[in-house]
Write a protein that holds these residues in place. Sequence first.
Motif, PDB file in Angstrom:
ATOM      1  N   UNK A  41       3.413  30.895  12.101  1.00 25.71           N
ATOM      2  CA  UNK A  41       3.423  29.509  11.632  1.00 25.71           C
ATOM      3  C   UNK A  41       2.578  28.619  12.535  1.00 25.71           C
ATOM      4  N   UNK A  42       2.226  27.466  12.003  1.00 20.05           N
ATOM      5  CA  UNK A  42       1.518  26.450  12.774  1.00 20.05           C
ATOM      6  C   UNK A  42       2.371  25.184  12.746  1.00 20.05           C
ATOM      7  N   UNK A  43       2.707  24.661  13.899  1.00 18.97           N
ATOM      8  CA  UNK A  43       3.616  23.525  14.006  1.00 18.97           C
ATOM      9  C   UNK A  43       2.893  22.289  14.518  1.00 18.97           C
ATOM     10  N   UNK A  44       3.391  21.141  14.132  1.00 17.77           N
ATOM     11  CA  UNK A  44       2.921  19.914  14.773  1.00 17.77           C
ATOM     12  C   UNK A  44       3.509  19.891  16.181  1.00 17.77           C
ATOM     13  N   UNK A  45       2.913  19.144  17.102  1.00 22.43           N
ATOM     14  CA  UNK A  45       3.493  19.044  18.452  1.00 22.43           C
ATOM     15  C   UNK A  45       4.949  18.575  18.433  1.00 22.43           C
ATOM     16  N   UNK A  95       0.833  -1.205   0.000  1.00 21.77           N
ATOM     17  CA  UNK A  95       0.000   0.000   0.000  1.00 21.77           C
ATOM     18  C   UNK A  95       0.866   1.253   0.000  1.00 21.77           C
ATOM     19  N   UNK A  96       0.271   2.356  -0.424  1.00 23.69           N
ATOM     20  CA  UNK A  96       0.983   3.632  -0.485  1.00 23.69           C
ATOM     21  C   UNK A  96       1.325   4.131   0.917  1.00 23.69           C
ATOM     22  N   UNK A  97       2.538   4.624   1.080  1.00 21.16           N
ATOM     23  CA  UNK A  97       2.963   5.152   2.370  1.00 21.16           C
ATOM     24  C   UNK A  97       2.387   6.555   2.572  1.00 21.16           C
ATOM     25  N   UNK A  98       1.797   6.766   3.727  1.00 18.71           N
ATOM     26  CA  UNK A  98       1.200   8.062   4.050  1.00 18.71           C
ATOM     27  C   UNK A  98       2.241   8.920   4.760  1.00 18.71           C
ATOM     28  N   UNK A 139       9.787  12.667  18.706  1.00 16.17           N
ATOM     29  CA  UNK A 139       9.492  12.651  17.261  1.00 16.17           C
ATOM     30  C   UNK A 139       9.423  11.250  16.665  1.00 16.17           C
ATOM     31  N   UNK A 140       9.037  10.276  17.486  1.00 18.58           N
ATOM     32  CA  UNK A 140       8.842   8.922  16.964  1.00 18.58           C
ATOM     33  C   UNK A 140       7.403   8.709  16.505  1.00 18.58           C
ATOM     34  N   UNK A 141       6.472   9.471  17.066  1.00 22.58           N
ATOM     35  CA  UNK A 141       5.070   9.311  16.697  1.00 22.58           C
ATOM     36  C   UNK A 141       4.338  10.646  16.753  1.00 22.58           C
ATOM     37  N   UNK A 142       3.298  10.735  15.937  1.00 24.27           N
ATOM     38  CA  UNK A 142       2.349  11.832  16.047  1.00 24.27           C
ATOM     39  C   UNK A 142       1.364  11.513  17.179  1.00 24.27           C
ATOM     40  N   UNK A 143       0.652  12.523  17.623  1.00 25.63           N
ATOM     41  CA  UNK A 143      -0.409  12.282  18.604  1.00 25.63           C
ATOM     42  C   UNK A 143      -1.449  11.336  18.012  1.00 25.63           C
ATOM     43  N   UNK A 144      -1.717  11.465  16.723  1.00 22.48           N
ATOM     44  CA  UNK A 144      -2.662  10.562  16.063  1.00 22.48           C
ATOM     45  C   UNK A 144      -2.196   9.112  16.162  1.00 22.48           C
ATOM     46  N   UNK A 153       0.905  14.041   8.186  1.00 24.06           N
ATOM     47  CA  UNK A 153       1.527  15.238   8.750  1.00 24.06           C
ATOM     48  C   UNK A 153       0.535  16.403   8.771  1.00 24.06           C
ATOM     49  N   UNK A 154      -0.175  16.606   7.662  1.00 24.24           N
ATOM     50  CA  UNK A 154      -1.135  17.706   7.573  1.00 24.24           C
ATOM     51  C   UNK A 154      -2.315  17.493   8.510  1.00 24.24           C
ATOM     52  N   UNK A 155      -2.753  16.245   8.655  1.00 24.05           N
ATOM     53  CA  UNK A 155      -3.860  15.943   9.568  1.00 24.05           C
ATOM     54  C   UNK A 155      -3.453  16.233  11.011  1.00 24.05           C
ATOM     55  N   UNK A 156      -2.228  15.850  11.366  1.00 25.46           N
ATOM     56  CA  UNK A 156      -1.719  16.121  12.714  1.00 25.46           C
ATOM     57  C   UNK A 156      -1.671  17.628  12.969  1.00 25.46           C
ATOM     58  N   UNK A 157      -1.184  18.374  12.001  1.00 29.60           N
ATOM     59  CA  UNK A 157      -1.076  19.818  12.163  1.00 29.60           C
ATOM     60  C   UNK A 157      -2.456  20.471  12.254  1.00 29.60           C
ATOM     61  N   UNK A 158      -3.394  19.968  11.453  1.00 30.95           N
ATOM     62  CA  UNK A 158      -4.735  20.548  11.454  1.00 30.95           C
ATOM     63  C   UNK A 158      -5.463  20.302  12.772  1.00 30.95           C
TER      64      UNK A 158
END
Length: 316
Positions: A112-116, A90-93, A273-278, A98-103
């Motif tokens: 600017x708007x940053x990811x956690x 499958x395609x790698x996301x 920086x190993x995982x997003x909150x999601x 990244x955009x979903x986490x930031x949103x």
Amino acid sequence: MRTMSTVAKQKKESVSPKGALWVTAFSLGYLLLSYGLIGFKPEQLLLVGLFNSLYYLSPVTRKFALGFTIFIVFWVLFDYMRAFPNYWFNTVHIKDLYEAEKAIFGVGSGSARLTPNEFWLQYQHTFLDVLCGIFYLCWVPVPMGFAAYLFFRNRTQFTYFSLTFLLVNLLGFVLYYLYPAAPPWYVQHYGFEFIPNTPGNTAGLSRFDAFFQIELFRGMYAKASNVFAAMPSLHSAYPLIVFYYGLKNRVKSVNIIFGIIMLGIWFAAVYLSHHYILDVLFGILCAATGIGLFNFLMNRKGAAYRAVQRFIKAIS
């Protein structure tokens, strides 16, 4: 003179020729299959040697070895994932995650708007580097240690905990292949371009290694089975399983420690920086789903329940 019951008991506790044959066959089969799929690694001989030693040492260690085959199955499957990278299927996301986490969880920083993850990159602290490294070292030893405790206290709860752990991992592995996902550090290093065969990376854990002048995490992550397996975060799932069974088995004040480790790993996954909150949230959901599904299967008292009871009897 020995009584008939004593002789029968000793015979029952001795290694049967059939059992020895199965152990030998599986040991050789595992080594040959591993060599064919992922090549030889010293850890493979260590695993086989440890299992065989425990199996033949005494009746108690034999039951211990048989009980921990559940964790061996997990390790072997995890290790074999490197032979079948999920990005083949499958395609790698990368950018969309990244955009979903930031949103959803983005943090404002000036215009600017940053990811956690990006936010914490600006606010690194040695104390947090060391603390988060310690939390991350707990992700396997704590479940394994708790499993050993349950083995000697309650074989039924040991089996339920171990099988729940395996089930949660199986659910997580399926999701890895359905939704390959890059971790935050990948975006920090490579942007949004997909690069197959990307080596593992310690990310924020490199600061822990640097502080103590060791290569502990570097050695661990150099052997990563699959870089694109960030969603869900199984690092975040494991401590929840431990915490749940800790509450269930009333380990009292130890549960406070389990709870602190659980929250610490969840924070560390993002800070390092190993995982997003999601990723963390889906790891928690994965654990809750696995716990609920296993309890459902046991409450039904169907074929799965009967198979589990036979296993419990075999190691009791």
